[in-house]
Design a protein around this motif. Structure first.
Motif, short mmCIF file in Angstrom:
data_model
loop_
_atom_site.label_atom_id
_atom_site.label_comp_id
_atom_site.label_asym_id
_atom_site.label_seq_id
_atom_site.Cartn_x
_atom_site.Cartn_y
_atom_site.Cartn_z
N ASP A 234 2.40 -1.89 -3.84
CA ASP A 234 3.74 -1.38 -4.14
C ASP A 234 3.72 -0.42 -5.32
OD1 ASP A 234 4.81 -2.85 -2.08
OD2 ASP A 234 5.48 -4.51 -3.34
N HIS A 235 2.93 -0.78 -6.34
CA HIS A 235 2.83 0.08 -7.53
C HIS A 235 2.24 1.44 -7.17
CE1 HIS A 235 1.88 1.45 -11.56
NE2 HIS A 235 0.61 1.56 -11.22
N PHE A 236 1.17 1.45 -6.39
CA PHE A 236 0.52 2.72 -6.04
C PHE A 236 1.38 3.54 -5.07
CE2 PHE A 236 -3.60 0.33 -7.00
CZ PHE A 236 -3.66 0.86 -8.29
N ILE A 237 2.12 2.87 -4.18
CA ILE A 237 3.02 3.59 -3.28
C ILE A 237 4.07 4.34 -4.09
CG2 ILE A 237 4.90 3.30 -1.61
CD1 ILE A 237 3.24 1.12 -0.28
N LEU A 258 -4.71 -6.79 7.39
CA LEU A 258 -6.10 -6.33 7.33
C LEU A 258 -6.52 -6.02 5.89
CD1 LEU A 258 -6.84 -4.01 10.37
CD2 LEU A 258 -7.74 -6.26 9.86
N MET A 259 -5.62 -5.46 5.12
CA MET A 259 -5.95 -5.14 3.74
C MET A 259 -6.17 -6.41 2.92
SD MET A 259 -3.35 -1.94 3.14
CE MET A 259 -3.95 -1.40 1.56
N MET A 260 -5.50 -7.48 3.30
CA MET A 260 -5.70 -8.75 2.61
C MET A 260 -7.03 -9.39 2.99
SD MET A 260 -3.15 -9.24 0.57
CE MET A 260 -3.18 -11.00 0.20
N GLN A 261 -7.55 -9.04 4.18
CA GLN A 261 -8.84 -9.59 4.63
C GLN A 261 -10.03 -8.81 4.06
OE1 GLN A 261 -9.21 -10.33 8.93
NE2 GLN A 261 -6.99 -10.21 9.08
N TYR A 262 -9.79 -7.56 3.70
CA TYR A 262 -10.87 -6.68 3.25
C TYR A 262 -11.45 -7.18 1.92
CZ TYR A 262 -13.21 -2.22 2.27
OH TYR A 262 -14.14 -1.24 2.00
N GLU A 263 -12.75 -6.96 1.73
CA GLU A 263 -13.45 -7.47 0.54
C GLU A 263 -13.31 -6.57 -0.69
OE1 GLU A 263 -15.33 -10.49 0.21
OE2 GLU A 263 -14.04 -10.83 1.93
N TRP A 264 -12.90 -5.32 -0.52
CA TRP A 264 -12.69 -4.38 -1.62
C TRP A 264 -13.89 -4.28 -2.57
CZ3 TRP A 264 -8.92 -1.24 -0.61
CH2 TRP A 264 -7.82 -1.69 0.14
N PRO A 265 -15.01 -3.78 -2.08
CA PRO A 265 -16.18 -3.64 -2.96
C PRO A 265 -15.94 -2.69 -4.13
CG PRO A 265 -16.52 -2.50 -0.87
CD PRO A 265 -15.29 -3.33 -0.71
N GLY A 266 -15.00 -1.74 -3.96
CA GLY A 266 -14.68 -0.82 -5.05
C GLY A 266 -13.51 -1.28 -5.90
N ASN A 267 -13.00 -2.49 -5.60
CA ASN A 267 -11.95 -3.14 -6.38
C ASN A 267 -10.66 -2.31 -6.45
OD1 ASN A 267 -13.32 -5.68 -7.32
ND2 ASN A 267 -14.82 -4.16 -7.96
N VAL A 268 -9.95 -2.39 -7.58
CA VAL A 268 -8.63 -1.77 -7.69
C VAL A 268 -8.73 -0.25 -7.52
CG1 VAL A 268 -6.61 -1.45 -9.16
CG2 VAL A 268 -7.84 -3.63 -9.20
N ARG A 269 -9.80 0.35 -8.00
CA ARG A 269 -9.97 1.79 -7.86
C ARG A 269 -10.03 2.19 -6.39
NH1 ARG A 269 -14.56 2.59 -10.57
NH2 ARG A 269 -13.51 2.82 -12.57
N GLU A 270 -10.72 1.40 -5.57
CA GLU A 270 -10.81 1.69 -4.14
C GLU A 270 -9.44 1.54 -3.49
OE1 GLU A 270 -13.22 0.25 -0.10
OE2 GLU A 270 -13.38 -0.91 -1.95
N LEU A 271 -8.69 0.51 -3.87
CA LEU A 271 -7.34 0.31 -3.32
C LEU A 271 -6.44 1.49 -3.68
CD1 LEU A 271 -5.13 -1.40 -2.00
CD2 LEU A 271 -4.83 -2.58 -4.17
N GLU A 272 -6.51 1.94 -4.92
CA GLU A 272 -5.69 3.08 -5.35
C GLU A 272 -6.04 4.34 -4.56
OE1 GLU A 272 -4.50 5.49 -9.45
OE2 GLU A 272 -6.17 4.05 -9.45
N ASN A 273 -7.34 4.59 -4.36
CA ASN A 273 -7.77 5.76 -3.60
C ASN A 273 -7.29 5.70 -2.16
OD1 ASN A 273 -9.06 6.76 -5.84
ND2 ASN A 273 -11.09 6.09 -5.24
N LEU A 274 -7.33 4.49 -1.57
CA LEU A 274 -6.88 4.33 -0.18
C LEU A 274 -5.39 4.64 -0.06
CD1 LEU A 274 -7.24 3.27 2.77
CD2 LEU A 274 -6.50 1.07 1.89
N VAL A 275 -4.58 4.07 -0.94
CA VAL A 275 -3.14 4.30 -0.89
C VAL A 275 -2.83 5.78 -1.08
CG1 VAL A 275 -0.91 3.76 -1.94
CG2 VAL A 275 -2.61 1.95 -1.66
N GLU A 276 -3.51 6.42 -2.02
CA GLU A 276 -3.29 7.84 -2.25
C GLU A 276 -3.61 8.66 -0.99
OE1 GLU A 276 -4.57 11.41 -5.38
OE2 GLU A 276 -5.68 9.51 -5.33
N ARG A 277 -4.71 8.32 -0.34
CA ARG A 277 -5.12 9.08 0.85
C ARG A 277 -4.14 8.93 1.99
NH1 ARG A 277 -10.94 7.92 3.46
NH2 ARG A 277 -10.20 5.81 3.11
N VAL A 278 -3.75 7.69 2.30
CA VAL A 278 -2.87 7.50 3.46
C VAL A 278 -1.48 8.06 3.19
CG1 VAL A 278 -4.13 5.52 4.38
CG2 VAL A 278 -2.30 5.13 2.72
N ILE A 279 -0.99 8.01 1.97
CA ILE A 279 0.32 8.58 1.66
C ILE A 279 0.28 10.10 1.77
CG2 ILE A 279 1.93 9.04 -0.25
CD1 ILE A 279 1.77 6.15 -1.00
#
Length: 370
Positions: A234-237, A258-279
């Motif tokens: 929500d914050h990154f959106i 699916l995002m809750m199942q993902y292991e996020w090897p890049g942690n919060v930085r990876e999540l932020e990059n993903l949200v930025e890309r899809v938006i």
């Protein structure tokens, strides 16, 4: 002037000169007000209540941060890349009595060994080739504030010795200088490496480790605090809606699962990059499962294969073959079944792709070989 006047004018005065003085005075006043505003906003953004977290483990970390904020003790922040080590260091600084003084950061892994000492401690003019003028180091710049050394495990033993001297004596010398400098700096360090292992290998000083590890803070990876994920999304959106002039309201239910199942090897930085890309790429109010990267769509199958192997229902070799088959088929689908393009996506040669397709029984008649 002693009582705070900005300037003075003598008679007879020139109207244009008076206008210029008034204009400069108003500009400086506006600049000071803006700096005060920005400092207040910075303080708010790093207030414990405004930093995104819900998990009990992060709440415990912020309790420690709050307790040590005004202390002069060094802190060592440990955690994987992308977990938010710099965020924690900033929270310590901006909630301390040093918040009105500089917060200076340096990534020890990003600076060559030949330059790191000059970056940290500064140098005198002529200290080495191209040292055409005196330069203040990060320790001097951070006087009365906080210096954050990220990836401290990357420093050489020689540089470690100089940092240890500063921690013990509160003094140092610029490169090429003989004058001893004294500054008041609170040191916070961070690493994504196991310093104890580096000590055993002789790559990190044990005495320095004990000096920087007065207050240890371990940040868990995102996969171990998944209750924070919805809040972070929500914050990154909100953040990237503003930057991209979009009005995305969220992810649909399937995408969130699916995002809750993902292991996020890049942690919060990876999540932020993903949200930025899809938006940036979406035109919908709610982001669909189909808009997520390929790696997310294979999560259920991968997890199912893993459980089957661990339960003894499927052999490791069978699971490996099934995984390869799914990845190759997805790559072929994404590249319109053009074999050379699929090999490029997978990062292998076309010859190896053909070999694997033959081995896995993938029908080549449907695949374009160009």
């Amino acid at each position: 002037m002693k009582l705070g006047a900005y300037h003075y004018v003598t008679k007879p005065f020139d109207n244009e000169e008076l206008r210029l003085i008034i204009s400069r005075s108003l500009s400086e006043k506006a600049l000071k007000q803006e700096l005060i505003f920005r400092r207040e906003e910075m303080d708010k953004s790093f207030d414990f209540e405004n930093i995104i977290h819900k998990s009990s483990v992060m709440k415990d970390i912020f309790k420690v941060v709050k307790q040590i904020a005004d202390s002069k003790s060094t802190a060592l922040i440990m955690g994987e890349s992308g977990t938010g080590k710099e965020l924690i260091s900033r929270a310590i600084h901006y909630n301390s009595n040093r918040k009105n003084y500089p917060f200076v950061t340096i990534n020890c892994a990003a600076i060559p060994e030949t330059l790191i000492e000059s970056e940290l401690f500064g140098h005198e003019k002529g200290a080495f080739t191209n040292a055409i003028e005196k330069k203040l180091g990060r320790f001097e710049v951070a006087h009365q504030g906080t210096l954050f050394l990220d990836e401290i495990g990357e420093l050489s033993l020689a540089t470690q010795a100089k940092i240890l001297r500063f921690l013990e004596e509160k003094e140092f010398n610029r490169v090429g200088g003989s004058k001893t400098m004294k500054v008041d700096v609170r040191l916070i360090t961070a690493t994504n490496k196991d310093l104890n292992q580096l000590i055993k290998k002789g790559n990190f000083r044990e005495d320095l480790y004990y000096r920087i590890n007065v207050v240890p803070i371990v940040i868990p990876p995102l996969r171990d605090r998944k209750e924070d994920i919805p809040l972070l999304i929500d914050h990154f959106i909100n953040k990237f809606n503003v930057e991209n002039n979009k009005n995305v309201k969220g992810f649909n239910k399937e995408a969130i699962e699916l995002m809750m199942q993902y292991e996020w090897p890049g942690n919060v930085r990876e999540l932020e990059n993903l949200v930025e890309r899809v938006i940036a790429l979406t035109s919908a109010e709610y982001i669909q499962l189909s808009e997520l990267p390929l790696s997310f769509k294979n999560i259920p199958k991968i997890n199912g294969l893993k459980e089957s192997v661990l339960d003894g229902k499927v052999s490791f070799i069978q699971a490996e073959e099934e995984f390869e088959r799914e990845v190759i088929l997805d790559a072929l689908k994404r590249t319109n079944h053009i074999q050379s393009h699929a090999a490029e996506v997978l990062g292998i040669s076309r010859r190896i792709l053909k070999y694997k397709m033959d081995k896995l029984g993938i029908n080549q008649n449907k695949v374009k070989d160009y």
